[in-house]
Design a protein around this motif. Structure first.
Motif, PDB file in Angstrom:
ATOM      1  N   ARG A 147       9.222   1.222  70.341  1.00 40.09           N
ATOM      2  CA  ARG A 147       9.637   0.647  69.155  1.00 40.09           C
ATOM      3  C   ARG A 147       9.776  -0.869  69.618  1.00 40.09           C
ATOM      4  O   ARG A 147       9.300  -1.766  68.754  1.00 40.09           O
ATOM      5  CB  ARG A 147      11.180   0.802  68.715  1.00 40.09           C
ATOM      6  N   ARG A 182       0.687   7.954  69.049  1.00 36.24           N
ATOM      7  CA  ARG A 182       0.361   8.858  69.873  1.00 36.24           C
ATOM      8  C   ARG A 182       0.082  10.238  69.525  1.00 36.24           C
ATOM      9  O   ARG A 182       1.065  11.085  69.310  1.00 36.24           O
ATOM     10  CB  ARG A 182       1.517   8.749  70.962  1.00 36.24           C
ATOM     11  N   LEU A 198       1.738  13.411  71.011  1.00 38.45           N
ATOM     12  CA  LEU A 198       3.118  13.383  71.500  1.00 38.45           C
ATOM     13  C   LEU A 198       3.904  14.640  70.886  1.00 38.45           C
ATOM     14  O   LEU A 198       4.767  15.244  71.775  1.00 38.45           O
ATOM     15  CB  LEU A 198       3.976  12.109  70.906  1.00 38.45           C
ATOM     16  N   ARG A 251       9.077  10.894  64.875  1.00 38.83           N
ATOM     17  CA  ARG A 251       9.555   9.874  66.139  1.00 38.83           C
ATOM     18  C   ARG A 251      10.811   9.406  65.780  1.00 38.83           C
ATOM     19  O   ARG A 251      11.896   9.546  66.886  1.00 38.83           O
ATOM     20  CB  ARG A 251       8.546   8.910  66.573  1.00 38.83           C
ATOM     21  N   ASP A 252      10.970   8.915  64.674  1.00 37.15           N
ATOM     22  CA  ASP A 252      12.267   8.075  64.663  1.00 37.15           C
ATOM     23  C   ASP A 252      13.358   8.881  63.790  1.00 37.15           C
ATOM     24  O   ASP A 252      14.393   8.170  63.468  1.00 37.15           O
ATOM     25  CB  ASP A 252      11.962   6.588  63.436  1.00 37.15           C
ATOM     26  N   ARG A 273       4.335  19.446  66.329  1.00 41.36           N
ATOM     27  CA  ARG A 273       4.876  18.059  65.227  1.00 41.36           C
ATOM     28  C   ARG A 273       4.037  17.093  65.326  1.00 41.36           C
ATOM     29  O   ARG A 273       3.920  16.077  65.946  1.00 41.36           O
ATOM     30  CB  ARG A 273       6.215  17.869  66.120  1.00 41.36           C
ATOM     31  N   LEU A 301       5.273  13.333  65.430  1.00 46.35           N
ATOM     32  CA  LEU A 301       6.271  13.045  66.576  1.00 46.35           C
ATOM     33  C   LEU A 301       5.690  11.633  67.081  1.00 46.35           C
ATOM     34  O   LEU A 301       6.437  10.840  67.538  1.00 46.35           O
ATOM     35  CB  LEU A 301       6.446  14.313  67.432  1.00 46.35           C
ATOM     36  N   GLY A 302       4.542  11.581  67.357  1.00 43.87           N
ATOM     37  CA  GLY A 302       3.741  10.223  67.990  1.00 43.87           C
ATOM     38  C   GLY A 302       3.580   9.085  66.987  1.00 43.87           C
ATOM     39  O   GLY A 302       2.857   8.322  67.194  1.00 43.87           O
ATOM     40  N   LEU A 303       4.202   9.278  65.693  1.00 42.23           N
ATOM     41  CA  LEU A 303       3.661   8.238  64.764  1.00 42.23           C
ATOM     42  C   LEU A 303       4.953   7.400  64.315  1.00 42.23           C
ATOM     43  O   LEU A 303       5.920   8.017  64.040  1.00 42.23           O
ATOM     44  CB  LEU A 303       3.119   8.903  63.519  1.00 42.23           C
ATOM     45  N   GLY A 304       4.736   6.149  64.247  1.00 42.11           N
ATOM     46  CA  GLY A 304       5.987   5.222  63.673  1.00 42.11           C
ATOM     47  C   GLY A 304       6.089   5.113  62.270  1.00 42.11           C
ATOM     48  O   GLY A 304       5.044   5.742  61.433  1.00 42.11           O
TER      49      GLY A 304
END
Lengths: 198, 198
Positions: free
Chosen positions: A120, A132, A135, B107-108, B132, B135-138
């Protein structure tokens, strides 16, 4: 929507690049180099075989020197690799044309790996998205996808023509009179993608 | 390569389903239900609009009862939602035909979320791959992709015709004489996907 994606020519970063493409992104591959060896050329070759755009991102040699010091002090390369990757992410994210950066780090990786606060912080400090694609995938999923997609060559690290941080770090250590085998694991197989399977 | 993917009809689980498809998987959507409300039908409707296969996975009402107890004791729903999701993952993973399971956790996200040891334990105990895709994405990346892909309806949780765990949990609490607004956040906007954008 362009993503600048860190690329070593290995199967993880190749798989991540493919997933980004499938998600609709225009992927530009980026290989880090310290100007000591022309080891980036292996990644360039694989990038061309897979049909991706590719550029080299040169980082200051001081970063490699500091990483080498860390590796010698620790007796293992983990902190050094982590240090180089964080500097590389920051250097790429700070380029004015870069809005999205990506890498092939996996759920099960110990290094290099950014935890949630670091990920972040990277996004906030440089106003980029950090993606990613691997991930959320475990080793089974990564194996089934890479086997389906790529022709892969697997050899020990010392032999393989590769473009990752390790290559120049090993070379630098050897030049300083330090045997890399005292720092890197003895049997460390690594992969290089040779092309699409079909 | 079939993936069984938890689906609420919301934008996260819809985006994750789309990424799985783009990765070459055959995606079968799965909506959890406790047999108290037919709230699974909203997910079914969205699944049909998007062209996915869809099934309902019924879980024992005892799980919802225990989750409700946890939510009342805690005064917030986090542990209850986490508990239901873990039970749902285990129930799906234990079906003999299931080799790969997936969800739209990000991720968040704080809940529901499996940390690395829990994710590995799930894979090992049931011999499945747990994928998932988000999971690696914001949040930036998720926003740009969902805006590109989906027509989305956003309303407050209490109003929305949705299929997630919350719907039956709120109903169950109300039936027990407990106002869900004492447990769930007051202003909690949620999304429902209405179809592909183009």
């Amino acid at each position: 929507m362009i993503v600048h994606h860190f690329y070593s020519g290995g199967k993880d970063s190749s798989l991540a690049a493919w997933i980004l493409t499938r998600m609709g992104y225009d992927v530009e591959l980026v290989t880090v180099n310290f100007g000591i060896l022309d080891s980036w050329k292996y990644a360039r070759e694989t990038a061309e075989r897979l049909g991706f755009e590719h550029r080299v991102l040169y980082l200051p040699t001081e970063i490699l020197e500091k990483a080498a010091e860390m590796a010698v002090k620790d007796g293992h390369p983990n902190n050094a690799i982590q240090f180089i990757h964080e500097k590389a992410l920051e250097a790429l994210a700070s380029l004015p044309e870069v809005e999205r950066i990506s890498d092939g780090t996996r759920r099960d990786d110990r290094v290099p790996f950014l935890d949630l606060p670091k990920a972040r912080s990277l996004e906030d400090r440089f106003n980029v998205a950090y993606i990613r694609p691997l991930l959320g995938l475990g080793y089974k999923t990564i194996r089934e996808l890479t086997e389906k997609l790529f022709m892969v060559e697997i050899r020990e690290s010392e032999e393989l023509e590769k473009s990752d941080y390790e290559v120049e770090l090993r070379y630098f250590l050897r030049k300083e009179g330090i045997d890399p085998l005292t720092i890197f694991p003895k049997q460390h197989y690594q992969s290089r993608v040779m092309g699409w399977r079909e």
